[in-house]
Design an enzyme around this catalytic site. Structure first.
Site, PDB file in Angstrom:
ATOM      1  N   ARG A 485       0.459  -1.281   0.349  1.00 26.99           N
ATOM      2  CA  ARG A 485      -0.062   0.127   0.235  1.00 26.99           C
ATOM      3  C   ARG A 485       1.143   1.688   0.139  1.00 26.99           C
ATOM      4  O   ARG A 485       0.129   2.492  -0.305  1.00 26.99           O
ATOM      5  CB  ARG A 485      -1.226   0.103   1.157  1.00 26.99           C
ATOM      6  CG  ARG A 485      -1.882  -0.801   0.788  1.00 26.99           C
ATOM      7  CD  ARG A 485      -2.961  -1.147   2.556  1.00 26.99           C
ATOM      8  NE  ARG A 485      -3.888  -1.483   2.410  1.00 26.99           N
ATOM      9  CZ  ARG A 485      -5.018  -2.370   2.614  1.00 26.99           C
ATOM     10  NH1 ARG A 485      -4.711  -1.604   3.764  1.00 26.99           N
ATOM     11  NH2 ARG A 485      -6.171  -2.720   2.567  1.00 26.99           N
ATOM     12  N   GLU A 623      -6.638  -1.453  16.792  1.00 27.88           N
ATOM     13  CA  GLU A 623      -5.788  -0.433  15.834  1.00 27.88           C
ATOM     14  C   GLU A 623      -4.768   0.652  17.726  1.00 27.88           C
ATOM     15  O   GLU A 623      -3.638   0.937  16.808  1.00 27.88           O
ATOM     16  CB  GLU A 623      -5.921   0.046  15.323  1.00 27.88           C
ATOM     17  CG  GLU A 623      -5.619   1.486  14.374  1.00 27.88           C
ATOM     18  CD  GLU A 623      -6.029   1.777  13.089  1.00 27.88           C
ATOM     19  OE1 GLU A 623      -7.336   1.444  12.619  1.00 27.88           O
ATOM     20  OE2 GLU A 623      -5.556   3.412  12.215  1.00 27.88           O
TER      21      GLU A 623
HETATM   22  P1  ADP Z   1     -10.534  -1.434  16.476  1.00 25.50           P
HETATM   23  O1  ADP Z   1     -10.183  -1.853  14.624  1.00 25.50           O
HETATM   24  O2  ADP Z   1      -9.107  -1.598  17.093  1.00 25.50           O
HETATM   25  O3  ADP Z   1     -11.202  -2.323  16.670  1.00 25.50           O
HETATM   26  P2  ADP Z   1     -12.489   0.873  15.842  1.00 25.50           P
HETATM   27  O4  ADP Z   1     -11.913   2.048  15.131  1.00 25.50           O
HETATM   28  O5  ADP Z   1     -13.002   0.060  14.649  1.00 25.50           O
HETATM   29  O6  ADP Z   1     -10.446   0.125  15.665  1.00 25.50           O
HETATM   30  O7  ADP Z   1     -12.654   1.594  17.119  1.00 25.50           O
HETATM   31  C1  ADP Z   1     -12.571   1.440  18.217  1.00 25.50           C
HETATM   32  C2  ADP Z   1     -13.490   2.106  18.761  1.00 25.50           C
HETATM   33  O8  ADP Z   1     -13.255   3.285  19.482  1.00 25.50           O
HETATM   34  C3  ADP Z   1     -14.460   3.638  18.469  1.00 25.50           C
HETATM   35  O9  ADP Z   1     -15.661   2.834  18.579  1.00 25.50           O
HETATM   36  C4  ADP Z   1     -14.689   5.041  18.662  1.00 25.50           C
HETATM   37  O10 ADP Z   1     -15.381   5.370  18.701  1.00 25.50           O
HETATM   38  C5  ADP Z   1     -14.016   3.933  20.232  1.00 25.50           C
HETATM   39  N1  ADP Z   1     -13.013   4.692  21.002  1.00 25.50           N
HETATM   40  C6  ADP Z   1     -12.265   6.141  20.422  1.00 25.50           C
HETATM   41  N2  ADP Z   1     -11.820   6.613  21.821  1.00 25.50           N
HETATM   42  C7  ADP Z   1     -13.068   6.077  22.614  1.00 25.50           C
HETATM   43  C8  ADP Z   1     -13.117   6.995  23.872  1.00 25.50           C
HETATM   44  N3  ADP Z   1     -12.509   8.072  24.569  1.00 25.50           N
HETATM   45  N4  ADP Z   1     -13.982   6.130  24.589  1.00 25.50           N
HETATM   46  C9  ADP Z   1     -14.830   5.136  23.644  1.00 25.50           C
HETATM   47  N5  ADP Z   1     -14.643   4.800  23.195  1.00 25.50           N
HETATM   48  C10 ADP Z   1     -13.973   5.742  22.190  1.00 25.50           C
END
Ligand code: ADP
Length: 657
Positions: A485, A623
């Site tokens: 990528r 991630e």
């Molecule tokens: P991964 O692929 O690692 O699971 P995602 O992006 O699918 O990552 O999911 C991460 C989730 O965490 C998202 O829904 C995001 O909105 C949530 N998130 C990020 N920061 C916070 C926070 N401070 N409190 C609660 N949820 C959070």
């Protein structure tokens, strides 16, 4: 051919539990997973109370239309003299995100007969689209729009919450929900907090390809000589790390056995997957973590299946995936994973607080013992008997943070992203305050596949790596389209206006209603002007404004490579020629996609501090972590990562390791 239409009706609102319609639900009330989405829908849109001024309508049915995120949103509103009796919406918004936002908004509009409704966080385009379509319909009904827009909202009640569970999880994306399910299966009580009004994170809007060596399944594919040469090269490559050398040894044995069997199907194994992951990340990844990934991805297939996650009988090479090992979900985008997890959570009464942002970790005597969060109605304090898992995703939507850390690109200031708005790196900040160490923060992944207007992946017309080429504004190919990528995006950045056309033909779209990976039919993309279609290559070149002579020469050279001629860009992944009308083109630009760096973890997903010690009670997955993908993540490895390490974190936390 018809555009994919989904009709949402307010009949849907009738499935809302009585008392949860906007304005009646305490927003911080914990719900079980199944009803949490309902709660989110009703809380995110804002609420209305009986207005001071009575609003009357001309009874009848009225239509309005406006632009959403994916084309038009059409509203059909039925009004009595004083109330909204029905709203039907035709839309093609992102499954699990835009469509949910629209459900939320129509529920709020209907319940309050109001247009004073907030956009749903993370779905601004869809929210604006449906609101504009509704406004157009109400205008036709002769309604007083200003009065509808200024109806008072109900006051939000103050309601602080304090609770305890064995495991507290921050983030309801793919990693967080996998962790929640696994921790519960291992006997723990679990609470999940999610700052957005919906579960799913970036996972639910991703292409959702899942890399896992699955030899039985891969037997449907034939192996080319170029692919055989790739395996030989990987076996012969100089490696220094002992774990990596071990993979090579194992692969060598597997490969010899395969050759001796006289098989012709596509070879694969977790060892090859691990080596490609390690090499593809410039050998910067941690081999011990990659080892977990390669084994865990294949091992999780039956686990996912048991939860109801279904994959198609199909294996493909996803962009930058380097090998034909990506499993394609049956359901659109990442909805299948999230629905499967949410279903488990509903059945097992696992609590999920939506609209609840984790702000800080609670520490006691050097151990993480809980999370402080902010909900819509007040503070949410959650105590963990055994552990806290940070699964808050990356920071691709935080352009300042990307600029602060990234070192591999010139500048990414203002570059759009595929990420949802909640991907802001909160978990990294929280972990740093607990003295966590970070790994690989400088590595930010871009894709060459962004929608020119939004940066999102939607509208991407490729169906897999083998059957498409890229041409620049001049009509020339410029890179191996099967490459990593970062290699492809870097090359794209050097082209005129940093834009390119993806070119496919009938091999990708046998008919106009065939869907791309984002649930859009090619006909709908053409109708919306997001893709171009022609019966000849020359006509297509004219439609997209590239030099027909150069364009046809590019396709012809590629076709010769498919026949076995050396490819000018060293491409090794081929299937069909581009020689069958209709031909299609879609414009794409660079877009920020994935942040490879993050919290340092060990193979038990325990967080490691700045001195190399485990931080007791703290785990991380997905991630938000660093060290797995090195400098470049292979396409299809994100889902493999979040499922594998989500499960590991869930298991470790449930044990209070
Ligand atoms: P991964 O692929 O690692 O699971 P995602 O992006 O699918 O990552 O999911 C991460 C989730 O965490 C998202 O829904 C995001 O909105 C949530 N998130 C990020 N920061 C916070 C926070 N401070 N409190 C609660 N949820 C959070």
């Amino acid at each position: 051919m018809k555009r994919i239409k989904q009709t949402l009706s307010l009949v849907l609102a009738s499935i809302l539990v009585a008392g949860t319609i906007a304005g009646c639900t305490p927003t911080n009330t914990a719900t079980t997973a199944g009803s949490s989405a309902t709660t989110a829908q009703t809380t995110a849109a804002g609420t209305t109370s009986g207005g001071a001024k009575e609003i009357t309508f001309k009874p009848g049915t009225y239509e309005g239309e406006a632009d959403g995120f994916h084309g038009k949103v059409k509203a059909t509103v039925t009004l009595s003299d004083k109330a909204v009796t029905d709203i039907k919406i035709e839309q093609n918004e992102t499954p699990g995100v835009g469509d949910k936002a629209i459900e939320t908004i129509i529920a709020a509009v209907k319940s309050g007969s109001t247009l004073n409704v907030d956009a749903v966080s993370g779905a601004t385009f869809s929210s604006k689209g449906v609101m504009a379509a509704l406004e157009a319909a109400f205008t036709k009904a002769g309604a007083d729009i200003n009065a509808l827009k200024s109806k008072a909202k109900a006051e939000v009640k103050k309601n602080d919450i304090e609770e305890t569970a064995d495991v507290i999880i921050i983030g309801a994306g793919g990693a967080g929900l996998a962790a929640a399910v696994q921790a519960h299966q291992d006997g723990a009580s679990v609470i999940v907090v999610e700052k957005m009004p919906r579960a799913g994170g970036n996972t639910i809007i991703s292409g959702a390809a899942y890399n896992a060596a699955d030899q039985e399944m891969q037997k449907i594919l034939q192996m080319t000589d170029l692919e055989k040469a790739t395996v030989e090269k990987i076996i012969a490559e100089d490696q220094t790390d002992a774990i990596v050398k071990g993979w090579q040894e194992k692969l060598k044995g597997e490969w010899e056995a395969y050759k001796a069997s006289g098989a012709t199907y596509l070879f694969d194994s977790p060892s090859l997957h691990k080596l490609q992951t390690y090499n593809g990340g410039d050998k910067k990844g941690n081999p011990a973590l990659i080892d977990e990934l390669g084994e865990g991805a294949s091992a999780a297939l039956p686990w996912l299946n048991q939860l109801g996650m279904k994959f198609k009988e199909h294996i493909f090479t996803v962009l930058g995936g380097l090998w034909n090992r990506a499993h394609k979900p049956e359901k659109p985008l990442g909805t299948g994973y999230i629905e499967a997890y949410m279903d488990y959570m509903t059945k097992n009464n696992i609590k999920l607080y939506l609209d609840t942002k984790a702000d800080e970790l609670i520490m006691k005597d050097g151990r993480v013992t809980g999370v402080k969060a902010t909900g819509k109605e007040g503070m949410v304090t959650l105590h963990a008997n055994k552990g806290v898992i940070i699964a808050s995703g990356g920071f691709g939507a935080n352009n300042d943070m990307v600029e602060k850390y990234q070192k591999t690109w010139k500048s990414l200031k203002g570059i759009k992203t595929t990420n949802q708005t909640g991907a802001t790196g909160d978990g990294i900040d929280m972990a740093l305050k607990a003295n966590a160490s970070l790994t690989g923060m400088e590595y930010v992944q871009l894709l060459p596949m962004g929608d020119p207007k939004t940066g999102s992946l939607s509208g991407n017309i490729e169906q897999g790596v083998q059957d498409r080429i890229f041409v620049n504004k001049e009509g020339d190919r410029f890179v191996d389209e099967g490459a990593r990528r970062d290699v492809m995006t870097s090359a794209l950045m050097d082209q005129t206006d940093a834009m390119m056309w993806v070119i496919v033909d009938k091999h990708s779209y046998a008919t106009g209603d065939v869907l791309n990976n984002f649930n859009e039919s090619i006909d709908s993309l053409v109708a919306e002007g997001r893709a171009f279609k022609a019966d000849t290559l020359e006509e297509l070149a004219k439609k997209i404004g590239v030099d027909p002579v150069k364009f046809i020469a590019s396709v012809e050279t590629f076709n010769k490579s498919v026949d076995g001629a050396a490819d000018p860009f060293g491409r090794t992944l081929f299937a069909n020629k581009i020689d069958s009308a209709p031909f299609y083109a879609g414009a794409r630009v660079p877009t920020i996609h994935h942040t490879m760096g993050g919290i340092t973890i060990n193979t038990d997903a325990q967080v490691i501090d700045a001195n190399g010690n485990v931080i007791k009670g703290l785990y991380a997955a997905g991630e938000v972590t660093g060290g797995i993908h090195g400098s470049n993540r292979l396409g299809g490895n994100a889902l493999a990562d979040i499922v594998t390490f989500g499960r590991i974190a869930g298991k470790s936390a449930a044990q209070g390791k």
